[in-house]
Motif scaffolding. Structure first.
Motif, PDB file in Angstrom:
ATOM      1  N   ARG A  98       3.372 -25.144  34.307  1.00 38.10           N
ATOM      2  CA  ARG A  98       2.416 -25.815  35.188  1.00 38.10           C
ATOM      3  C   ARG A  98       1.478 -24.827  35.872  1.00 38.10           C
ATOM      4  O   ARG A  98       0.400 -25.206  36.323  1.00 38.10           O
ATOM      5  CB  ARG A  98       3.178 -26.664  36.220  1.00 38.10           C
ATOM      6  CG  ARG A  98       3.675 -27.964  35.614  1.00 38.10           C
ATOM      7  CD  ARG A  98       4.734 -28.675  36.422  1.00 38.10           C
ATOM      8  NE  ARG A  98       4.954 -29.998  35.864  1.00 38.10           N
ATOM      9  CZ  ARG A  98       5.613 -30.235  34.735  1.00 38.10           C
ATOM     10  NH1 ARG A  98       6.140 -29.228  34.047  1.00 38.10           N
ATOM     11  NH2 ARG A  98       5.761 -31.470  34.286  1.00 38.10           N
ATOM     12  N   PRO A 120      -2.586 -25.366  34.484  1.00 39.72           N
ATOM     13  CA  PRO A 120      -2.667 -26.273  35.638  1.00 39.72           C
ATOM     14  C   PRO A 120      -3.484 -27.537  35.370  1.00 39.72           C
ATOM     15  O   PRO A 120      -3.157 -28.610  35.891  1.00 39.72           O
ATOM     16  CB  PRO A 120      -3.326 -25.404  36.724  1.00 39.72           C
ATOM     17  CG  PRO A 120      -4.069 -24.341  35.964  1.00 39.72           C
ATOM     18  CD  PRO A 120      -3.222 -24.066  34.760  1.00 39.72           C
ATOM     19  N   MET A 121      -4.539 -27.445  34.547  1.00 42.11           N
ATOM     20  CA  MET A 121      -5.398 -28.597  34.309  1.00 42.11           C
ATOM     21  C   MET A 121      -4.717 -29.667  33.469  1.00 42.11           C
ATOM     22  O   MET A 121      -5.180 -30.799  33.422  1.00 42.11           O
ATOM     23  CB  MET A 121      -6.697 -28.152  33.637  1.00 42.11           C
ATOM     24  CG  MET A 121      -7.524 -27.177  34.471  1.00 42.11           C
ATOM     25  SD  MET A 121      -7.803 -27.772  36.165  1.00 42.11           S
ATOM     26  CE  MET A 121      -8.753 -29.250  35.853  1.00 42.11           C
ATOM     27  N   GLU A 122      -3.627 -29.313  32.804  1.00 39.18           N
ATOM     28  CA  GLU A 122      -2.884 -30.295  32.019  1.00 39.18           C
ATOM     29  C   GLU A 122      -1.839 -31.016  32.860  1.00 39.18           C
ATOM     30  O   GLU A 122      -1.180 -31.937  32.370  1.00 39.18           O
ATOM     31  CB  GLU A 122      -2.218 -29.605  30.821  1.00 39.18           C
ATOM     32  CG  GLU A 122      -3.208 -29.041  29.807  1.00 39.18           C
ATOM     33  CD  GLU A 122      -2.505 -28.457  28.589  1.00 39.18           C
ATOM     34  OE1 GLU A 122      -1.297 -28.740  28.419  1.00 39.18           O
ATOM     35  OE2 GLU A 122      -3.160 -27.722  27.824  1.00 39.18           O
ATOM     36  N   TYR A 123      -1.680 -30.585  34.092  1.00 38.32           N
ATOM     37  CA  TYR A 123      -0.665 -31.193  34.961  1.00 38.32           C
ATOM     38  C   TYR A 123      -1.288 -31.533  36.311  1.00 38.32           C
ATOM     39  O   TYR A 123      -0.836 -31.085  37.360  1.00 38.32           O
ATOM     40  CB  TYR A 123       0.522 -30.234  35.135  1.00 38.32           C
ATOM     41  CG  TYR A 123       1.238 -29.931  33.841  1.00 38.32           C
ATOM     42  CD1 TYR A 123       2.217 -30.792  33.348  1.00 38.32           C
ATOM     43  CD2 TYR A 123       0.914 -28.801  33.095  1.00 38.32           C
ATOM     44  CE1 TYR A 123       2.875 -30.527  32.158  1.00 38.32           C
ATOM     45  CE2 TYR A 123       1.563 -28.527  31.898  1.00 38.32           C
ATOM     46  CZ  TYR A 123       2.542 -29.387  31.436  1.00 38.32           C
ATOM     47  OH  TYR A 123       3.184 -29.130  30.247  1.00 38.32           O
ATOM     48  N   THR A 124      -2.333 -32.344  36.259  1.00 36.40           N
ATOM     49  CA  THR A 124      -3.047 -32.712  37.485  1.00 36.40           C
ATOM     50  C   THR A 124      -2.162 -33.522  38.439  1.00 36.40           C
ATOM     51  O   THR A 124      -2.316 -33.444  39.662  1.00 36.40           O
ATOM     52  CB  THR A 124      -4.307 -33.533  37.151  1.00 36.40           C
ATOM     53  OG1 THR A 124      -3.952 -34.658  36.330  1.00 36.40           O
ATOM     54  CG2 THR A 124      -5.318 -32.657  36.407  1.00 36.40           C
ATOM     55  N   LYS A 125      -1.233 -34.297  37.885  1.00 40.03           N
ATOM     56  CA  LYS A 125      -0.325 -35.067  38.733  1.00 40.03           C
ATOM     57  C   LYS A 125       0.544 -34.139  39.562  1.00 40.03           C
ATOM     58  O   LYS A 125       0.782 -34.382  40.754  1.00 40.03           O
ATOM     59  CB  LYS A 125       0.552 -35.978  37.863  1.00 40.03           C
ATOM     60  CG  LYS A 125       1.532 -36.834  38.655  1.00 40.03           C
ATOM     61  CD  LYS A 125       2.346 -37.721  37.722  1.00 40.03           C
ATOM     62  CE  LYS A 125       3.340 -38.567  38.482  1.00 40.03           C
ATOM     63  NZ  LYS A 125       4.135 -39.439  37.568  1.00 40.03           N
ATOM     64  N   THR A 126       1.034 -33.066  38.936  1.00 41.14           N
ATOM     65  CA  THR A 126       1.857 -32.088  39.642  1.00 41.14           C
ATOM     66  C   THR A 126       1.136 -31.550  40.863  1.00 41.14           C
ATOM     67  O   THR A 126       1.664 -31.549  41.985  1.00 41.14           O
ATOM     68  CB  THR A 126       2.218 -30.907  38.721  1.00 41.14           C
ATOM     69  OG1 THR A 126       2.925 -31.391  37.596  1.00 41.14           O
ATOM     70  CG2 THR A 126       3.052 -29.881  39.464  1.00 41.14           C
ATOM     71  N   TRP A 127      -0.095 -31.085  40.649  1.00 45.51           N
ATOM     72  CA  TRP A 127      -0.827 -30.439  41.727  1.00 45.51           C
ATOM     73  C   TRP A 127      -1.415 -31.446  42.697  1.00 45.51           C
ATOM     74  O   TRP A 127      -1.634 -31.125  43.874  1.00 45.51           O
ATOM     75  CB  TRP A 127      -1.901 -29.528  41.137  1.00 45.51           C
ATOM     76  CG  TRP A 127      -1.282 -28.517  40.229  1.00 45.51           C
ATOM     77  CD1 TRP A 127      -1.440 -28.374  38.884  1.00 45.51           C
ATOM     78  CD2 TRP A 127      -0.326 -27.510  40.609  1.00 45.51           C
ATOM     79  NE1 TRP A 127      -0.664 -27.361  38.395  1.00 45.51           N
ATOM     80  CE2 TRP A 127       0.033 -26.809  39.434  1.00 45.51           C
ATOM     81  CE3 TRP A 127       0.257 -27.138  41.823  1.00 45.51           C
ATOM     82  CZ2 TRP A 127       0.952 -25.760  39.445  1.00 45.51           C
ATOM     83  CZ3 TRP A 127       1.170 -26.097  41.841  1.00 45.51           C
ATOM     84  CH2 TRP A 127       1.507 -25.418  40.663  1.00 45.51           C
ATOM     85  N   GLY A 128      -1.669 -32.673  42.236  1.00 42.51           N
ATOM     86  CA  GLY A 128      -2.121 -33.718  43.148  1.00 42.51           C
ATOM     87  C   GLY A 128      -1.035 -34.061  44.156  1.00 42.51           C
ATOM     88  O   GLY A 128      -1.289 -34.145  45.370  1.00 42.51           O
TER      89      GLY A 128
END
Length: 234
Positions: free
Chosen positions: A182, A186-194
């Motif tokens: 992640r 990072p751009m492939e896991y926007t839910k994580t960072w959101g």
């Protein structure tokens, strides 16, 4: 003994214990009435939320001075700290059920979530106190903000990826893999960072609101007064 019983920390500990008993009675009554175990898992979640407070209380009670011991305990504390705000996400389980009115279930979940969150905040303030022996106020504030965002990331790992604190020992490579990927993409896991960003902001706002709400302007004018905030009185 009288001074101990009149201290703010003793009073808040008593209130937390009473709140914990209240939570347990709510879930026990629900189980008795409905004969379903729907929310009994909240008792385990609340137990995990108490662990950071027990660890931080241990640090203060025994005045841990050894940097090695302190660093080790704080690392363990960081692993369990996300369990305190995690119970907030148990609101996902709130839905209409025939056997129990939804307003009762809402009170059950909010009671557990509040108790867990406050336990975590008090433990975080304990860590602040101990770190004040080694760092200045500005650096400590930055560390606190970091801890709360790390906690939000931990909540995401627990809620959506179903990782637990002890998986650091049970399956460290799987956990490490899920974390590292992640950061690399990072751009492939926007839910994580959101989730991490928004929940981190929320936790910081709540924590510092409680922290600064206990600050009295007239006391700030007195340099000899070392009580900087309401939480620190505990």
């Amino acid at each position: 003994m009288k001074n101990v019983m009149e201290s703010s920390r003793f009073k808040i500990n008593v209130l937390l214990i009473l709140m914990t008993l209240f939570c347990f009675s709510l879930s026990a009554f629900r189980y008795y009435i409905s004969d379903t175990k729907v929310f009994l898992f909240l008792n385990w979640n609340l137990f995990l939320a108490w662990i950071p407070l027990l660890l931080s209380s241990f640090i203060l009670a025994f005045s841990i001075k050894s940097k090695t011991s302190l660093i080790f305990i704080i690392i363990v504390w960081i692993l369990f700290f996300p369990n305190s705000p995690y119970i907030l996400t148990d609101l996902f389980h709130l839905r209409v059920r025939n056997e129990i009115p939804i307003w009762y279930d809402l009170i059950v979940i909010l009671s557990y979530a509040w108790t867990g969150l406050i336990s975590g905040f008090i433990s975080l303030n304990d860590i602040e106190k101990r770190l004040s022996d080694y760092m200045n106020r500005t650096i400590i504030s930055g560390v606190v903000v970091l801890f709360l965002f790390m906690s939000s990331f931990g909540v995401y790992l627990g809620r959506f990826l179903r990782w637990n604190s002890w998986d650091v020992l049970n399956n460290p490579f799987g956990l490490f893999s899920d974390i590292v990927v992640r950061f690399i993409y990072p751009m492939e896991y926007t839910k994580t960072w959101g989730v991490t960003l928004l929940m981190g902001i929320m936790l910081n706002l709540i924590y510092f609101t409680f922290k600064w709400a206990g600050t009295h302007p007239e006391k700030e004018l007195q340099p000899e007064n070392k009580s900087l905030n309401g939480l620190e009185q505990f």
